[in-house]
Write a protein that holds these residues in place. Structure first.
Motif, PDB file in Angstrom:
ATOM      1  N   UNK A 106       0.829  -1.288  -0.153  1.00  0.00           N
ATOM      2  CA  UNK A 106      -0.101   0.064   0.076  1.00  0.00           C
ATOM      3  C   UNK A 106       0.618   1.343   0.117  1.00  0.00           C
ATOM      4  N   UNK A 107       1.941   1.137   0.762  1.00  0.00           N
ATOM      5  CA  UNK A 107       2.938   2.281   0.749  1.00  0.00           C
ATOM      6  C   UNK A 107       3.379   2.546  -0.409  1.00  0.00           C
ATOM      7  N   UNK A 108       3.821   1.459  -1.086  1.00  0.00           N
ATOM      8  CA  UNK A 108       4.921   1.733  -2.199  1.00  0.00           C
ATOM      9  C   UNK A 108       3.961   1.832  -3.754  1.00  0.00           C
ATOM     10  N   UNK A 109       2.865   1.189  -3.572  1.00  0.00           N
ATOM     11  CA  UNK A 109       2.074   1.146  -5.040  1.00  0.00           C
ATOM     12  C   UNK A 109       0.709   1.280  -5.029  1.00  0.00           C
ATOM     13  N   UNK A 110       0.093   1.185  -3.687  1.00  0.00           N
ATOM     14  CA  UNK A 110      -1.295   1.492  -3.588  1.00  0.00           C
ATOM     15  C   UNK A 110      -2.112   0.143  -3.999  1.00  0.00           C
ATOM     16  N   UNK A 111      -1.305  -1.007  -4.482  1.00  0.00           N
ATOM     17  CA  UNK A 111      -1.993  -2.065  -5.061  1.00  0.00           C
ATOM     18  C   UNK A 111      -1.579  -3.573  -4.024  1.00  0.00           C
ATOM     19  N   UNK A 112      -2.774  -3.996  -3.500  1.00  0.00           N
ATOM     20  CA  UNK A 112      -2.413  -5.285  -2.702  1.00  0.00           C
ATOM     21  C   UNK A 112      -2.679  -6.636  -3.774  1.00  0.00           C
ATOM     22  N   UNK A 113      -1.759  -7.180  -3.696  1.00  0.00           N
ATOM     23  CA  UNK A 113      -1.893  -8.486  -4.607  1.00  0.00           C
ATOM     24  C   UNK A 113      -2.432  -9.709  -3.874  1.00  0.00           C
ATOM     25  N   UNK A 114      -3.760 -10.441  -3.971  1.00  0.00           N
ATOM     26  CA  UNK A 114      -3.721 -11.668  -3.437  1.00  0.00           C
ATOM     27  C   UNK A 114      -4.855 -12.469  -4.204  1.00  0.00           C
ATOM     28  N   UNK A 115      -4.797 -13.728  -3.731  1.00  0.00           N
ATOM     29  CA  UNK A 115      -5.589 -14.702  -4.699  1.00  0.00           C
ATOM     30  C   UNK A 115      -6.780 -14.604  -4.913  1.00  0.00           C
ATOM     31  N   UNK A 116      -7.754 -14.149  -3.730  1.00  0.00           N
ATOM     32  CA  UNK A 116      -9.274 -13.944  -3.927  1.00  0.00           C
ATOM     33  C   UNK A 116      -9.901 -12.854  -3.315  1.00  0.00           C
ATOM     34  N   UNK A 117     -10.192 -11.752  -4.472  1.00  0.00           N
ATOM     35  CA  UNK A 117     -10.635 -10.519  -4.157  1.00  0.00           C
ATOM     36  C   UNK A 117     -11.935 -10.471  -3.363  1.00  0.00           C
ATOM     37  N   UNK A 118     -12.762 -11.572  -3.843  1.00  0.00           N
ATOM     38  CA  UNK A 118     -14.144 -11.619  -2.915  1.00  0.00           C
ATOM     39  C   UNK A 118     -14.180 -12.680  -1.715  1.00  0.00           C
ATOM     40  N   UNK A 119     -12.863 -13.086  -1.401  1.00  0.00           N
ATOM     41  CA  UNK A 119     -12.987 -14.057  -0.085  1.00  0.00           C
ATOM     42  C   UNK A 119     -13.469 -12.945   1.042  1.00  0.00           C
ATOM     43  N   UNK A 120     -14.226 -13.756   1.829  1.00  0.00           N
ATOM     44  CA  UNK A 120     -15.195 -13.041   2.809  1.00  0.00           C
ATOM     45  C   UNK A 120     -14.871 -13.462   4.283  1.00  0.00           C
ATOM     46  N   UNK A 121     -14.802 -12.518   5.216  1.00  0.00           N
ATOM     47  CA  UNK A 121     -14.582 -12.980   6.146  1.00  0.00           C
ATOM     48  C   UNK A 121     -15.024 -11.780   7.400  1.00  0.00           C
ATOM     49  N   UNK A 174      -6.242   3.236  -3.715  1.00  0.00           N
ATOM     50  CA  UNK A 174      -5.679   1.949  -3.185  1.00  0.00           C
ATOM     51  C   UNK A 174      -6.416   0.945  -3.508  1.00  0.00           C
ATOM     52  N   UNK A 175      -6.101  -0.280  -4.103  1.00  0.00           N
ATOM     53  CA  UNK A 175      -6.985  -1.245  -4.673  1.00  0.00           C
ATOM     54  C   UNK A 175      -6.521  -2.746  -4.630  1.00  0.00           C
ATOM     55  N   UNK A 176      -7.314  -3.783  -4.778  1.00  0.00           N
ATOM     56  CA  UNK A 176      -6.922  -5.205  -4.860  1.00  0.00           C
ATOM     57  C   UNK A 176      -6.808  -5.684  -5.906  1.00  0.00           C
ATOM     58  N   UNK A 177      -5.781  -6.264  -6.346  1.00  0.00           N
ATOM     59  CA  UNK A 177      -5.450  -7.022  -7.525  1.00  0.00           C
ATOM     60  C   UNK A 177      -5.341  -8.649  -7.474  1.00  0.00           C
ATOM     61  N   UNK A 178      -6.161  -9.388  -8.103  1.00  0.00           N
ATOM     62  CA  UNK A 178      -6.005 -10.655  -8.002  1.00  0.00           C
ATOM     63  C   UNK A 178      -5.047 -11.305  -8.428  1.00  0.00           C
ATOM     64  N   UNK A 179      -4.167 -12.382  -7.988  1.00  0.00           N
ATOM     65  CA  UNK A 179      -3.356 -13.182  -8.544  1.00  0.00           C
ATOM     66  C   UNK A 179      -3.536 -14.683  -8.538  1.00  0.00           C
ATOM     67  N   UNK A 180      -2.745 -15.464  -8.699  1.00  0.00           N
ATOM     68  CA  UNK A 180      -3.136 -16.973  -9.006  1.00  0.00           C
ATOM     69  C   UNK A 180      -2.796 -17.535  -7.340  1.00  0.00           C
ATOM     70  N   UNK A 181      -3.276 -18.669  -7.138  1.00  0.00           N
ATOM     71  CA  UNK A 181      -3.221 -19.359  -5.950  1.00  0.00           C
ATOM     72  C   UNK A 181      -1.745 -19.699  -5.604  1.00  0.00           C
ATOM     73  N   UNK A 182      -0.980 -20.224  -6.663  1.00  0.00           N
ATOM     74  CA  UNK A 182       0.326 -20.455  -6.454  1.00  0.00           C
ATOM     75  C   UNK A 182       1.288 -19.074  -6.153  1.00  0.00           C
TER      76      UNK A 182
END
Length: 284
Positions: free
Chosen positions: A147-162, A216-224
């Motif tokens: 978030x500090x460096x790019x404003x983009x968070x990369x993770x596997x599931x944008x719609x994972x909910x908790x 600031x946003x979320x960007x989806x990447x693969x499971x691996x």
């Protein structure tokens, strides 16, 4: 005297403050007391709970123990046994919502470790309370550099909910159980969540709002790719896979939300929006 393991962690620091405010003695465990930064009045004891050292002195004179197996290398048996021998009367265990008291507890790395500790505590004959935290809001701290460096968070599931739970609420629950003089909380396993379901993308957006950065946003990447990123951050591969599979299974589901925080503490669970505001400095 109450012994607090993981005292310099997110939950531990909050808990220490509550116990001090209640006027009880606190012995905090730290690998590096000089850098612990805990409040005056705390007895900070140097100990590495993963090295098999004698634990008797650490627990001498204590009436209760707050156990966080993040501080014991996921193997808590020796500490539980030492607590029993030292005359500790009560253990409040920072457990996990992944424990369900079913055979499924043996299927996942995280559930298996916490379920084993719960069994050992029950078998010890000591008084006990389990605080089974769900998705920790503090997990979002792993995104700070992105978030500090790019404003983009990369993770596997944008719609994972908790329903992310604030560390302050977990500390409130633990303090209530440790300070309980009526027996209300003995033998209870509290599943602690935040007040509402929030997706990963929504969490990132909430942090952006708290920072005044709507980009600031979320960007989806693969499971691996997500597993590899967690490994680089220090997580064992088996744990990383368990966590990311859990997130994937939540997509399209309704998050489990409990009223444990309200019932035990008398106040509503803190929202993720509040958590983001409380942690603005961590993302700048």
């Amino acid at each position: 005297m109450i012994v607090v393991t993981g005292a310099t962690g997110n939950i531990g620091r909050e808990l220490v403050e509550r116990l001090l405010a209640a006027g009880v003695g606190v012995r905090a465990v730290s690998r590096d007391p000089e850098r612990a930064g805990l409040p005056a009045g705390v007895e900070v004891v140097r100990a590495d709970l993963t090295d098999g050292a004698d634990l008797g002195a650490l627990l001498a004179g204590a009436r209760a123990l707050f156990l966080n197996i993040a501080a014991t290398g996921l193997e808590a048996g020796a500490l539980i046994e030492a607590a029993t021998k030292a005359g500790v009367r009560r253990i409040v265990f920072n457990s996990s919502m992944s424990v369900t008291d079913t055979p499924a507890d043996e299927e996942g790395f995280i559930a298996r470790a916490h379920a084993a500790a719960e069994r050992a505590i029950r078998d010890s004959g000591l008084e006990w309370t389990f605080v089974r935290g769900g998705m920790y809001a503090t997990n979002a701290l792993q995104w700070a550099e992105q978030i500090r460096s790019e404003g983009v968070v990369r993770g596997a599931y944008a719609e994972a909910v908790g329903a992310p739970v604030h560390e302050a609420d977990l500390a409130d629950l633990a303090a209530a159980a440790l300070l309980d003089t009526t027996g209300t909380h003995l033998g209870q396993a509290y599943v602690a969540t935040g007040p509402a379901g929030v997706t990963m993308a929504e969490q990132v957006a909430a942090i952006g709002r708290a920072l005044g950065r709507p980009d600031v946003r979320f960007e989806e990447i693969s499971f691996e790719e997500a597993v590899a990123a967690m490994e680089r951050a220090g997580a064992p591969r088996v744990a990383a896979e368990d966590i990311i599979r859990y997130f994937g299974a939540s997509v399209g589901q309704e998050a489990l939300v409990t009223d444990a925080v309200q019932r035990v503490t008398g106040h509503p669970a803190r929202s993720f929006e509040q958590w983001a505001r409380d942690h603005v400095a961590d993302f700048r």
